[in-house]
Scaffold this active site. Sequence first.
Site, PDB file in Angstrom:
ATOM      1  N   GLU A   1      -6.781  -8.094  -1.065  1.00  0.00           N
ATOM      2  CA  GLU A   1      -7.231  -8.135   0.330  1.00  0.00           C
ATOM      3  C   GLU A   1      -8.687  -7.709   0.432  1.00  0.00           C
ATOM      4  O   GLU A   1      -9.127  -6.796  -0.280  1.00  0.00           O
ATOM      5  CB  GLU A   1      -6.446  -7.131   1.202  1.00  0.00           C
ATOM      6  CG  GLU A   1      -5.000  -7.416   1.409  1.00  0.00           C
ATOM      7  CD  GLU A   1      -4.362  -6.347   2.305  1.00  0.00           C
ATOM      8  OE1 GLU A   1      -5.081  -5.680   3.074  1.00  0.00           O
ATOM      9  OE2 GLU A   1      -3.143  -6.174   2.221  1.00  0.00           O
TER      10      GLU A   1
ATOM     11  N   GLU B   1       0.814  -1.225   0.000  1.00  0.00           N
ATOM     12  CA  GLU B   1       0.000   0.000   0.000  1.00  0.00           C
ATOM     13  C   GLU B   1       0.845   1.272   0.000  1.00  0.00           C
ATOM     14  O   GLU B   1       0.774   2.080   0.919  1.00  0.00           O
ATOM     15  CB  GLU B   1      -0.966  -0.021   1.185  1.00  0.00           C
ATOM     16  CG  GLU B   1      -1.995  -1.113   1.064  1.00  0.00           C
ATOM     17  CD  GLU B   1      -3.154  -0.982   2.058  1.00  0.00           C
ATOM     18  OE1 GLU B   1      -2.988  -0.372   3.120  1.00  0.00           O
ATOM     19  OE2 GLU B   1      -4.245  -1.499   1.739  1.00  0.00           O
TER      20      GLU B   1
HETATM   21  C1  GLA Z   1      -4.379  -2.978   4.608  1.00  0.00           C
HETATM   22  C2  GLA Z   1      -3.028  -3.628   4.731  1.00  0.00           C
HETATM   23  C3  GLA Z   1      -3.055  -4.885   5.545  1.00  0.00           C
HETATM   24  C4  GLA Z   1      -3.977  -4.757   6.712  1.00  0.00           C
HETATM   25  C5  GLA Z   1      -5.354  -4.386   6.256  1.00  0.00           C
HETATM   26  C6  GLA Z   1      -6.359  -4.342   7.385  1.00  0.00           C
HETATM   27  O1  GLA Z   1      -5.021  -3.236   3.443  1.00  0.00           O
HETATM   28  O2  GLA Z   1      -2.402  -3.876   3.508  1.00  0.00           O
HETATM   29  O3  GLA Z   1      -1.731  -5.146   5.937  1.00  0.00           O
HETATM   30  O4  GLA Z   1      -3.486  -3.802   7.589  1.00  0.00           O
HETATM   31  O5  GLA Z   1      -5.280  -3.120   5.655  1.00  0.00           O
HETATM   32  O6  GLA Z   1      -7.525  -3.703   7.077  1.00  0.00           O
END
Ligand code: GLA
Length: 664
Positions: A299, A144
């Site tokens: 995710e 991210e």
């Molecule tokens: C993000 C991160 C993960 C985790 C999620 C939780 O997308 O990439 O590592 O922290 O949020 O919501």
Amino acid sequence: MNILFGGDYNPEQWSQEVWNKDMEMFRAASVDTVTLNVFAWGLLQKNEEEYDFSALDETVRRHARAGHHIIMGTSTSTVPAWLSRQHPEVLRSDYRGVRKKFGKRHNFCPNSPVYRRYAGALVQRLAARYKNERAIVYWHIGNEFEGECYCENCEKAFRVWLKEKYGTIEALNAAWNTAFWSHTFYDFDEIVAPSELADGEAGLAFMSAIKLDYARFNSDSQLACYKAERDIIKAEIPDAKCTTNLMGTCRTMDYFRWAKEMDIVSWDCYPGYRAPWSETAMTHDLMRGLKDAPFLLMEQAPSQQNWQAYNTLKQPGEIRAQSYQSIAHGSDAVLFFQMRQSVGGCEKFHSALISHSGRSDTRVFRELSALGAELKMLGDKTVGATTRGQAAIVFDWDSYQALEMSIGPSRDLRYVPEIWRFYDALYRRHIPVDFIPADASADTLAAYPLVLCPVLYMVKGDTAANLTAYVRQGGTLVTGYMSGMADGNDKIYTGGYPGPLREVCGLWLDERDALPPDESRKLSVGGKDDYTCGLLCDLICPTGAEVKARYGSGFYAGTAAVTVNRYGQGQAWYFGTKPDDAAFDRLVDEVVQGSGVQPPVDEPTKLEITCREKDGKRFWFVLNFTTEPQPVPQALSGLPDLLSGKITGENTQLPPYGVLLLEE
Ligand code: GLA
Ligand code: ZN
């Protein structure tokens, strides 16, 4: 490969005994993919010289033996504490200009040579060590990427970036309009990073051009970190597939630029607890549009999140429907954060496949394993399938940044909600939408009967010429307030708004009223005058455009609010205000009818209907995101549902969160 099913797994927190249990539970849930090593730098490297990959070796071996696909993280998005202590310059300085101490994650300065050197050394070792590991299907670089740094290293790198972009200080002064407010520079070294110390208040750009360039520079700096790691991996493993998890409509990173450097787009989907489903659909479509190709849902939360204000549980069936929605809009993966719930740290309340109870008879485990089994049964049927939009929406990160940084005309004007309103109108009409960049070629535009570019604030390069030619050759264009305003340096076009879009829109304007949220104007459309409008009211002077809606109150009552201009073979709509829902729907109906778009399903239905195609077959995803059972449209009856094995009949009702995957 099938649709990837599984997600982030952080086994470093547990013992052998737990790993063994996890492996059993993964089998029971049909997990076939794990994302490993996303945040392990501090464990992999103890100090300058000592690395220890033994635990990771063991984890990789375990999953490879189980036949899992591995998505391999590079762990570089959180610098270890020892490195931060030794070289404080690897850490970021925040907007206030304050150097951060060690803590949190995503804490590295993208322009720190020391950070780059250490990150590179780690990635080099990872790539060399695992280059023959066939279980690795993707490399997941960093995590991210976002945020800004305002440290001295970044400031210096910014000057280099500017020199490259503008060549001379005179060219920069001209581009930035620095003659105003005594902002003239005589040397690149006089330029400072626009932190709070320099530019003032968070969120507002007093020197808008510099702030905009800093935002671009920051996106490029982080992208340079991504590229550096990717190049190291590819030098070791030429056929490695590299990605990083994007964040949908994140404003600060220009994802069309990022996608060019990625082998496949992947993204993290965490809808807010009241987010309309069409907003999630829109973001999937945007992510698909970045490369005009299928992507990976990297995710999503199995149920509860932890960082929203109110972390509601997902309802029974909701995660299944949400997962199929992502596939419907182009995903070839259903991955979760995370596989086993953490017991400490800030994510201890974020849901997981395996919860704190460690049991397999929980609601979430049952729902996820049923989904896993279903996806396994589907196999690779939909993998790689394409989507064909009938309408295209221009999504422009430059306009997004510049519009939201601008001081005036209204603090309530936000880029994404403006895009969403048009998207949602098409979504409700079951019209498939592609997202395209502002520099889309004339050929790309020509493939769509309908192109929308709401709030296309910044117009640069060939964009205006391409949009104009598109209409001349028969296309239907929709634009409106705050479009065609500025060039690439946020300098306003003179001669009347909407600048270079004046000709195609057949109008000009000089004034734009910005209404407080509790004020509106009356609006009349097609002889009916009890509609309202608000937010912004452009005072339009048509020079050929036909008036489709007029203001009914205010000193400009009776003048044009929404227009359409027949131009060449096509037409250009201009929405000079934000009509209420009823007026908006009426106008959109007319836009759609006039454009020649043919919605694949003509019957009115509240179901979400999307289509992907592969090998001459069509896959219809039918989803019920309402709270009532809904009849399946006649047009889709008689087709087999791949999930239930049943044929959809004339009386098939889809329950809330129900899913059909019909093959045609
Ligand atoms: C993000 C991160 C993960 C985790 C999620 C939780 O997308 O990439 O590592 O922290 O949020 O919501
Ligand atoms: Zn920095």
